[in-house]
Design an enzyme around this catalytic site. Structure first.
Site, PDB file in Angstrom:
ATOM      1  CG  HIS A   1      50.012  12.239  48.846  1.00 42.00           C
ATOM      2  ND1 HIS A   1      50.626  11.130  49.402  1.00 42.00           N
ATOM      3  CD2 HIS A   1      48.738  11.852  48.572  1.00 42.00           C
ATOM      4  CE1 HIS A   1      49.774  10.116  49.419  1.00 42.00           C
ATOM      5  NE2 HIS A   1      48.612  10.535  48.928  1.00 42.00           N
TER       6      HIS A   1
ATOM      7  CE  LYS B   1      38.143  46.746  42.008  1.00 39.14           C
ATOM      8  NZ  LYS B   1      36.698  46.755  41.953  1.00 39.14           N
TER       9      LYS B   1
ATOM     10  CD  GLU C   1      34.707  40.649  46.736  1.00 36.08           C
ATOM     11  OE1 GLU C   1      35.812  40.750  46.175  1.00 36.08           O
ATOM     12  OE2 GLU C   1      33.654  40.570  46.102  1.00 36.08           O
TER      13      GLU C   1
HETATM   14  O1  F6P Z   1      37.015  43.999  42.854  1.00 36.62           O
HETATM   15  C1  F6P Z   1      36.077  43.136  43.405  1.00 36.62           C
HETATM   16  C2  F6P Z   1      34.828  43.095  42.585  1.00 36.62           C
HETATM   17  O2  F6P Z   1      34.131  44.288  42.692  1.00 36.62           O
HETATM   18  C3  F6P Z   1      33.955  41.911  43.006  1.00 36.62           C
HETATM   19  O3  F6P Z   1      33.170  42.195  44.093  1.00 36.62           O
HETATM   20  C4  F6P Z   1      33.221  41.636  41.750  1.00 36.62           C
HETATM   21  O4  F6P Z   1      32.644  40.365  41.759  1.00 36.62           O
HETATM   22  C5  F6P Z   1      34.308  41.804  40.721  1.00 36.62           C
HETATM   23  O5  F6P Z   1      35.089  42.854  41.212  1.00 36.62           O
HETATM   24  C6  F6P Z   1      33.859  42.075  39.335  1.00 36.62           C
HETATM   25  O6  F6P Z   1      33.078  43.226  39.262  1.00 36.62           O
HETATM   26  P1  F6P Z   1      32.159  43.503  38.013  1.00 36.62           P
HETATM   27  O7  F6P Z   1      31.192  42.400  37.904  1.00 36.62           O
HETATM   28  O8  F6P Z   1      31.510  44.830  38.280  1.00 36.62           O
HETATM   29  O9  F6P Z   1      33.051  43.562  36.801  1.00 36.62           O
END
Ligand code: F6P
Length: 503
Positions: free
Chosen positions: A365, A475, A334
């Site tokens: 293994h 998303k 990331e």
């Molecule tokens: O979708 C990735 C992300 O934004 C990460 O970078 C982050 O750690 C995770 O989602 C959770 O985000 P939040 O802590 O805002 O719920």
């Protein structure tokens, strides 16, 4: 356009001769010492990597051209190091190694967290036995790693970490828990993450269905958006804030570590921070190859930029560290899985390889066949612990460590054979991280090492490791499912899958 100094440095790196590993050892009787470091009770042996003294010198020039020292100073000073979001990265302040103001703020937030923990321990919430930690990505992986590694024998709270939106995960995380004696901790930096908010809503239902009179009274929020948590209905006294500058994947040191402190105790949490601070100071005070984070980054870049490695594998030869590869996947992929430089220009070279791995000896293994005889050399990292703390006789531990060392030796040595199927090409690089013991201090230092190595890689490549815009598009698409116009705009294959699943 690429900085000309950098281009020259990369050209000098690319011009270095490729020396086979065994030959590197033959040529240099000091090789093990030259490429090993001992920091915070951890032995780092990078001698079985493709590094040579010439390469180190050439990478030192790149570090200079990339202004590693300046960028490192900016990180520790709390200056903007995340230009796309105009933010500093203040995780080092959580360990007391940032600027005085950020350190004081982090300390105040830790104190607030400690007061809440003291209150819970003192019985202010009744007889609490378990904690349901709900968060995802950086709001789950760090606490999960630390609690799984160090909390196995802890005689404190039963802490469960729930991240996935799959209802199966909820059922499993809550299995056997008594809602009346469980506190639910919603951990989300943004307090907008669908998975976390949906699981929190399910947890509230779970509490009230079990007859808990005031389910919201069993909720704690950990977030950088405290207003949103209060709006959600969580009393301000149970909202633990952390700073906007603390990135999710760098956040276990902040209030996000609440569940760690609940599982292991406040003293252990402080030791975790102290271990990380020791690594911070090592990184702050050492330049070039003396700095283990830079040395490791030099090897990483040798593998990806000169040898075509597209993945790197990490095997924990210790069950307690089985979640380390998962944790590192987020940290490294990331942070550095990017195609543009910090100023938005095409990177023009490979960035982060795929991080993957598992647990030794299980992995031997299953996947080591490809590591020994596959068509590409995948750099391997072995992580092991010298002190044996399991309940078995010494033989188990002896075999465990012996196997880790033997695999590294075999990858490098290879074996000639007239039958190709039985031949091992060898000359495959590996690094070994050997902890003297696994305790909060050493684990804090180990995780901080990986953070600084990620930062060093990013700096040498010119990447901003602190944003993650690549996670947004999926998303947004998922949200489109909920409105007919959005669905209609999706491609035919996705629409067909949605229809087949009856969504
Ligand atoms: O979708 C990735 C992300 O934004 C990460 O970078 C982050 O750690 C995770 O989602 C959770 O985000 P939040 O802590 O805002 O719920």
């Amino acid at each position: 356009m690429a900085n000309p100094d950098r281009s020259a440095a990369w050209a000098a790196i690319a011009a270095q001769p490729r020396v086979p590993l065994l030959q590197s050892f033959e040529q240099d009787s000091e090789r093990v010492a030259r490429f090993s470091r001992y920091v915070a009770t951890i032995h780092f042996d990078w001698s079985k990597t493709y590094l040579t003294p010439g390469l180190v010198e050439a990478f030192d020039a790149l570090a200079e051209a990339a202004d590693y020292r300046g960028k490192r100073a900016a990180l520790f000073a709390g200056d903007i190091v995340n230009p796309t979001e105009q933010r500093p990265a203040t995780h080092v302040a959580e360990r007391g190694e940032g600027n005085p103001e950020d350190n004081a703020l982090a300390l105040a937030r830790h104190k607030r967290m400690r007061s809440l923990i003291d209150a819970i321990e003192g019985g202010a919430f009744g007889d609490i036995e378990s904690i349901l930690h709900i968060g995802i990505g950086g709001s789950a992986l760090g606490p999960d790693l630390i609690i799984d590694a160090l909390g196995r024998d802890a005689d404190r709270y039963d802490v469960r970490v729930l991240s996935n939106i799959d209802g199966e995960a909820f059922d499993q995380a809550t299995w056997g828990l008594d809602p009346a004696s469980t506190l639910v901790v919603g951990v989300s930096k943004t307090f907008t993450t669908t998975e976390t908010l949906t699981n929190m809503a399910a947890a509230i239902e779970w509490l009230s269905e079990a007859g808990v009179a005031d389910p919201y009274g069993h909720l704690i929020a950990v977030t950088a958006a405290p207003d949103k948590a209060v709006e959600y209905g969580i009393d301000e006294s149970r909202v633990l804030p952390f700073g906007e500058g603390v990135g999710g994947r760098y956040s276990l040191w902040s209030s996000v570590g609440f569940s760690i402190a609940m599982a292991l105790g406040w003293g252990a949490f402080e030791e975790l921070l102290e271990g990380a601070a020791e690594m911070d100071r090592h990184v702050k005070l050492n330049d070039g190859a003396a700095n283990i984070a830079l040395l490791a980054a030099y090897a990483d870049l040798t593998e990806t930029q000169l040898r075509g490695a597209q993945s790197r594998a990490l095997f924990a030869y210790d069950e307690r560290l089985r979640l380390l590869p998962d944790y590192l996947q987020q940290l490294e992929m990331e942070s550095n899985g990017k195609s543009v430089t910090a100023d938005g220009q095409p990177l023009g070279r490979p960035s982060a390889p795929v991080t993957w791995g598992g647990v030794g000896t299980d992995a031997q293994h299953a996947v080591f066949q490809l590591l020994h005889q596959g068509t590409t050399a995948i750099p391997v990292e072995f992580v092991a612990v010298i002190e044996n703390e399991d309940s078995m006789d010494a033989r188990h531990h002896h075999l465990l460590l012996g196997n880790a060392f033997a695999q590294g030796a075999a990858l490098m040595a290879g074996r000639k054979h007239e039958d190709g199927a039985r031949a091992y090409p060898g000359d495959r690089p590996s690094a070994t991280v050997l902890l003297e013991r696994l305790d909060p201090r050493s684990l804090g230092a180990l995780v901080a090492f990986y953070e600084h190595r990620t930062f060093a890689n990013a700096t040498l490549l010119g990447i901003n490791p602190f944003d993650q815009f690549g996670v947004e598009l999926g998303k947004e698409m998922a949200k489109k499912l909920d409105d007919p116009e959005g669905r209609a705009a999706l491609d035919p294959s996705t629409r067909d899958l949605i229809a087949r699943a009856g969504l």
